[in-house]
Design an enzyme around this catalytic site. Sequence first.
Site: not given
Length: 459
Positions: A288, A321, A345, A388, A415
């Site tokens: 982030q 993720y 991931e 995510d 996001c």
Amino acid sequence: MISKTQLQPAPAGEAGTEVVLDVGPVAHGGHCVARHEGRVIFVRHAIPGEKVRARLTDADEKAKFWRADVVEVLEASPDRVDHFWHAADSRRAWSHGHPPVGGAEFGHIALARQRSLKADVLAEQLKRLAGVEQLPESPAGTSVEAVGGTSDGGSGLGWRTRASFSVTSAGRLGMHAHRSGHIIPVREMPLATDAVNNLRLWDIDLQGVDRVEVAAPANGSRPLVLLAPAEGTKPKRLAAIAAQLPADVSVAAFDPLTEAVEQLRGRLWVQESAAGHEYRVTGAGFWQIHRDAPGTLVGAVTEFLQGGGFLHPGAVVADLYAGAGLFTAVLADAVGDTGSVLSVEGAPGTSRDARKNLHAAPHVEIVQGRVERVLRQKPRDFDALILDPPRAGAGKAVVGQLVASNPRAIAYVSCDPASFARDVGYFRQAGWELSALRAFDLYPHTHHLETVALLTPRP
């Protein structure tokens, strides 16, 4: 105002034409909607309710809509402020004959109004794409919450711990204009932390490099500068660039397509800190960008899952993720040795980071691969999932897999309000509901926002 000598006259409907517009509502993507002679125009650097003169930037006669930048404000909104960054100020940039840099398209709007506009976009997307007429109640209501002091008169600057730059043909640091190959030289990045700006990359001759990526952890640990070499650039030239950077900065070459990283000096990774854990993150790995984002998001996710009784010692959970394991580590703490965590991931390098970061937690299983494939191969009954995904969202196939795995709850971190709303629509079609929602202004002075949602099966 742009003079006639700076902008040559252009036939109506061509890029470069100036039109007077009454600005309508905000839309997803950082622009507002206006109409001109029956044509929809997405205009940037405006505020709803204003009257502006705008320069058309995309105006193909066959296009469904056109795009434009504000060059003069004829009737200003009371929420209009002086832009903090000359390079990103549309009116100033076009008065000098070139477009503004991207990445600060809301910098002309008071911070409180920025958050109000983002809340409008989120509500509109959820209503249009997911059929959500009434948003769930939350402590912040339907507002987008300020993060990092911007609610008490803060500037909204200095929050980026990561930054991406282009390089001009003359070898100077620059940034692209929005939707353009045009690169504008820059000598500051006001949204970035001091650790990024103190590198003074604009003083360095970057000839031989196409792109520069910077990661400067909020904990003050060693920054990393990644150089994407232009075709034909020799290692000696990259070494010369690295020598111009401070000695305590790691430097590496990288390929943006393969994400391969080659050491020039120092480490190939940075050390991040969040939620009581230390995380190793490779140079090209995801983290982030807002200095306060990791703690903010972890707090919201754990509040939803623990408050609903979905996250507890002995629980079976998954982090999808998962990146370098930000949420995985927190899940591992919460479920304890009697529980289990599946961490998935897709990026090989970032998955390796997660393995290093979670090596001391035997109840965590790290798997590298596509989420839908891993869920098929490792079916289990989950108490809770954290989702995510990247900006494109999870998509219909993944949502179907998640529903089929029968979790009691899903915490969805997003996001992008459009892909998030689309996915919420898929969940609703499958019999789930949006039980809780919080939105955070993790990207002040841009149109972006972050949402954390709790999704549960409909009773």
